[in-house]
Design an enzyme around this catalytic site. Structure first.
Site, PDB file in Angstrom:
ATOM      1  N   CYS A   1      34.756 -32.173 -36.866  1.00  0.00           N
ATOM      2  CA  CYS A   1      33.337 -32.128 -37.232  1.00  0.00           C
ATOM      3  C   CYS A   1      33.101 -31.218 -38.440  1.00  0.00           C
ATOM      4  O   CYS A   1      33.325 -30.011 -38.364  1.00  0.00           O
ATOM      5  CB  CYS A   1      32.551 -31.645 -36.017  1.00  0.00           C
ATOM      6  SG  CYS A   1      30.882 -31.121 -36.344  1.00  0.00           S
TER       7      CYS A   1
ATOM      8  N   CYS B   1      30.506 -28.446 -37.951  1.00  0.00           N
ATOM      9  CA  CYS B   1      31.064 -27.422 -37.058  1.00  0.00           C
ATOM     10  C   CYS B   1      31.828 -26.377 -37.869  1.00  0.00           C
ATOM     11  O   CYS B   1      31.768 -25.187 -37.572  1.00  0.00           O
ATOM     12  CB  CYS B   1      31.999 -28.044 -36.020  1.00  0.00           C
ATOM     13  SG  CYS B   1      31.200 -29.212 -34.895  1.00  0.00           S
TER      14      CYS B   1
END
Length: 159
Positions: A68, A71
């Site tokens: 991600c 993230c």
């Protein structure tokens, strides 16, 4: 003869792609700049480490995935907040790919998703990367304050 050469070329290309993929995965992994107020948590220890702890200290849970992009932006920011707040809250990291049952339990549909727990219950939730002032607002809203020394050090750096 041509089949053997073609097979060798295909095997060579696939080997190259696999090696390159593994090398890129190492380079794009989430940075390991953990705070001493941060822990990786799995499904087996979640109730004890998050829910029970949240009766004494607020716990911010970061549901993330290695792949991600947002993230990778949020991870170091949350770690910095955990350090700056010097234990005023704990940061728990949950890898959604390794803990699917926790993702389902808390209705995680996008990464990153962050939940704040107090007294065994989720009291705040946000999805996606946030700017520092947004995270600070959420913490303050729930009575979690940065120690004065850390806040004044940050103000000194901004001048």
């Amino acid at each position: 003869m041509h089949l053997a050469i073609l097979t060798a070329i295909v095997v060579g290309v696939f080997t190259f792609l696999i090696v390159r993929s593994l090398r890129n995965a190492k380079q794009t992994a989430l940075p390991d700049n953990r705070s001493k107020h941060e822990a990786f948590v799995n499904a087996d220890e979640f109730d004890e480490m998050v829910l029970e702890t949240s009766h004494k200290t607020p716990v911010m849970v970061d549901f993330y995935a290695e792949w991600c992009g947002p993230c990778r932006n949020l991870t170091p920011l949350l770690a910095k907040f955990a350090d700056d707040y010097q234990g005023a809250f704990l940061l728990a990291k949950v890898d959604v790919d390794k803990n699917e049952q926790l993702s389902q339990r808390f209705g995680i549909r996008a990464m990153p998703t962050v939940l704040l727990f107090r007294d065994g219950k989720s009291v705040e939730r946000f999805t996606g990367a946030k700017l520092p002032h947004s995270i600070q607002y959420i913490l303050t809203k729930h009575g979690i304050h940065e120690p004065k020394a850390a806040a004044s050090n940050r103000e000194d750096l901004q001048e």
